[in-house]
Design a protein around this motif. Structure first.
Motif, PDB file in Angstrom:
ATOM      1  N   ASN A 182       0.828  -1.218   0.000  1.00 45.04           N
ATOM      2  CA  ASN A 182       0.000   0.000   0.000  1.00 45.04           C
ATOM      3  C   ASN A 182       0.858   1.262   0.000  1.00 45.04           C
ATOM      4  OD1 ASN A 182       0.769  -0.738   2.727  1.00 45.04           O
ATOM      5  ND2 ASN A 182      -0.579   0.907   3.414  1.00 45.04           N
ATOM      6  N   PHE A 238       1.777   2.122  -3.691  1.00 50.64           N
ATOM      7  CA  PHE A 238       0.640   2.711  -4.386  1.00 50.64           C
ATOM      8  C   PHE A 238       0.300   4.088  -3.815  1.00 50.64           C
ATOM      9  CE2 PHE A 238      -0.403  -1.875  -5.241  1.00 50.64           C
ATOM     10  CZ  PHE A 238      -0.200  -1.790  -6.624  1.00 50.64           C
ATOM     11  N   PHE A 239       0.510   4.247  -2.506  1.00 51.82           N
ATOM     12  CA  PHE A 239       0.247   5.535  -1.870  1.00 51.82           C
ATOM     13  C   PHE A 239       1.163   6.614  -2.424  1.00 51.82           C
ATOM     14  CE2 PHE A 239       1.529   8.485   1.578  1.00 51.82           C
ATOM     15  CZ  PHE A 239       0.334   9.171   1.715  1.00 51.82           C
ATOM     16  N   SER A 293       0.047   7.556  -5.822  1.00 55.77           N
ATOM     17  CA  SER A 293      -1.175   8.342  -5.708  1.00 55.77           C
ATOM     18  C   SER A 293      -0.890   9.766  -5.234  1.00 55.77           C
ATOM     19  CB  SER A 293      -2.144   7.657  -4.741  1.00 55.77           C
ATOM     20  OG  SER A 293      -3.349   8.370  -4.632  1.00 55.77           O
ATOM     21  N   THR A 298      -8.439   9.811  -2.133  1.00 55.58           N
ATOM     22  CA  THR A 298      -7.874   8.667  -2.850  1.00 55.58           C
ATOM     23  C   THR A 298      -6.545   8.206  -2.253  1.00 55.58           C
ATOM     24  OG1 THR A 298      -9.003   9.242  -4.916  1.00 55.58           O
ATOM     25  CG2 THR A 298      -7.067   7.818  -5.081  1.00 55.58           C
ATOM     26  N   SER A 358      -7.286   6.635   1.199  1.00 57.63           N
ATOM     27  CA  SER A 358      -7.999   5.364   1.090  1.00 57.63           C
ATOM     28  C   SER A 358      -7.046   4.241   0.696  1.00 57.63           C
ATOM     29  CB  SER A 358      -9.132   5.480   0.073  1.00 57.63           C
ATOM     30  OG  SER A 358     -10.090   6.444   0.486  1.00 57.63           O
ATOM     31  N   ILE A 359      -6.114   4.550  -0.206  1.00 65.18           N
ATOM     32  CA  ILE A 359      -5.120   3.553  -0.623  1.00 65.18           C
ATOM     33  C   ILE A 359      -4.177   3.222   0.528  1.00 65.18           C
ATOM     34  CG2 ILE A 359      -3.117   3.188  -2.119  1.00 65.18           C
ATOM     35  CD1 ILE A 359      -4.585   4.754  -4.286  1.00 65.18           C
ATOM     36  N   GLN A 414      -6.072   1.150   3.223  1.00 64.62           N
ATOM     37  CA  GLN A 414      -6.764  -0.058   2.774  1.00 64.62           C
ATOM     38  C   GLN A 414      -6.062  -1.308   3.286  1.00 64.62           C
ATOM     39  OE1 GLN A 414      -8.223  -0.088  -1.273  1.00 64.62           O
ATOM     40  NE2 GLN A 414      -7.658  -2.231  -1.543  1.00 64.62           N
ATOM     41  N   TYR A 454      -4.443  -6.025  -2.900  1.00 60.65           N
ATOM     42  CA  TYR A 454      -4.412  -5.043  -3.978  1.00 60.65           C
ATOM     43  C   TYR A 454      -4.616  -5.748  -5.317  1.00 60.65           C
ATOM     44  CZ  TYR A 454      -3.080  -1.764  -0.439  1.00 60.65           C
ATOM     45  OH  TYR A 454      -3.106  -0.986   0.677  1.00 60.65           O
ATOM     46  N   SER A 456     -10.199  -4.659  -5.825  1.00 60.69           N
ATOM     47  CA  SER A 456     -10.062  -3.817  -4.637  1.00 60.69           C
ATOM     48  C   SER A 456     -10.296  -2.342  -4.930  1.00 60.69           C
ATOM     49  CB  SER A 456      -8.670  -3.999  -4.026  1.00 60.69           C
ATOM     50  OG  SER A 456      -7.658  -3.479  -4.893  1.00 60.69           O
ATOM     51  N   VAL A 486      -8.128  -0.172  -6.200  1.00 60.24           N
ATOM     52  CA  VAL A 486      -6.926   0.666  -6.164  1.00 60.24           C
ATOM     53  C   VAL A 486      -6.543   1.131  -7.560  1.00 60.24           C
ATOM     54  CG1 VAL A 486      -4.449   0.685  -5.685  1.00 60.24           C
ATOM     55  CG2 VAL A 486      -6.027  -0.351  -4.057  1.00 60.24           C
TER      56      VAL A 486
END
Length: 269
Positions: free
Chosen positions: A143, A146-147, A150, A218, A221-222, A225, A229, A233, A235
């Motif tokens: 995460n 991905f965070f 993002s 967003t 939330s990522i 979470q 993934y 999900s 993402v």
């Protein structure tokens, strides 16, 4: 424009931000007061609700979300609108327009250095403290990758929104009211002030399609979470939504900027 030029602007932004250390401490103190108010407000809301879970979120979930949202706001915030207003009033906008770099790129990389400082001095310490106090309630794994992706998209989206609002200055020469309206809209519809889970269902369905959600809700939330993934999900669809608004707002801002330059009126000089 070369990468060296971009990094040089970012380095200048870092030095300028560090040069005004008192403003950082004042901001941190103000955030501390705000977070104390948030704690008592939401504690009262949950106490009066008669249940430990409201709209799928516990009090602990809500507080973690709002604390990180405040830290993320300090990290992503740029003051392009105010700077544009000062440049128009002083005539300094002309010098920036004459530089061998587009105004948008020059402004982005100038503020990027300040964003880097804010990340290490506000968001990262807040993230660590919250994770320690909540005994590791924030997932630590894929995460985070991905965070970060993002967050970079959110930074560009937030800058594009500011760029569009700043461009309005070329028409109005007045920014205070316009910028206050922008701040209220972004903070409310992005989930930074109230988690989107607490919005009425119909309003939430509309807000989820707007670009403002991509700035704060967003990434958070990522980050928070706890599911796997996968495609299901959500993402990847959230990142695609961010990518869409990043491209759309950048294009819209570029077109609006080129049109507005024909209307520019400079004071001072």
């Amino acid at each position: 424009m070369t990468l060296n030029s971009c990094f040089a602007l970012a380095r200048i932004g870092i030095m300028e931000r560090l040069n005004y250390r008192l403003s950082i401490f004042v901001t941190l103190f103000g955030n501390l007061v705000y977070l104390v108010l948030i704690y008592f407000l939401w504690s009262a809301i949950y106490a009066s609700s008669g249940t430990d879970v409201v709209n799928g979120m516990t009090l602990n979930d809500t507080l973690i979300y709002l604390v990180l949202a405040t830290a993320l706001f300090n990290f992503l915030e740029v003051f392009l609108v105010w700077e544009m207003s000062r440049d128009i009033q002083s005539g300094g906008i002309v010098l920036k327009l004459l530089k061998p770099m587009s105004f948008r790129r020059y402004s982005f990389w100038s503020f990027f250095g300040e964003n880097i400082v804010s990340f290490f001095l506000t968001f990262l310490p807040t993230f660590i403290i919250i994770n320690v106090l909540t005994r590791g309630s924030i997932p630590m794994g894929l995460n985070l990758v991905f965070f970060m992706i993002s967050v970079l998209l959110a930074l560009n989206i937030n800058f594009s929104v500011d760029m569009i609002v700043a461009t309005i200055c070329l028409h109005t020469e007045s920014t205070w009211g316009i910028n206050m309206v922008k701040e209220c809209i972004v903070l409310l519809l992005s989930g930074a002030s109230i988690p989107l889970a607490f919005f009425p269902e119909k309003l939430r369905a509309v807000v989820q399609l707007l670009p403002f959600r991509c700035i704060y809700d967003t990434p958070l939330s990522i980050l928070l979470q706890k599911e796997g993934y996968t495609v299901e999900s959500g993402v990847f669809s959230a990142l695609l939504m961010q990518l869409f608004w990043f491209a759309a707002l950048a294009l819209l801002g570029s077109i609006f900027w080129k049109f507005s330059l024909k209307k520019i009126t400079v004071n001072g000089g």
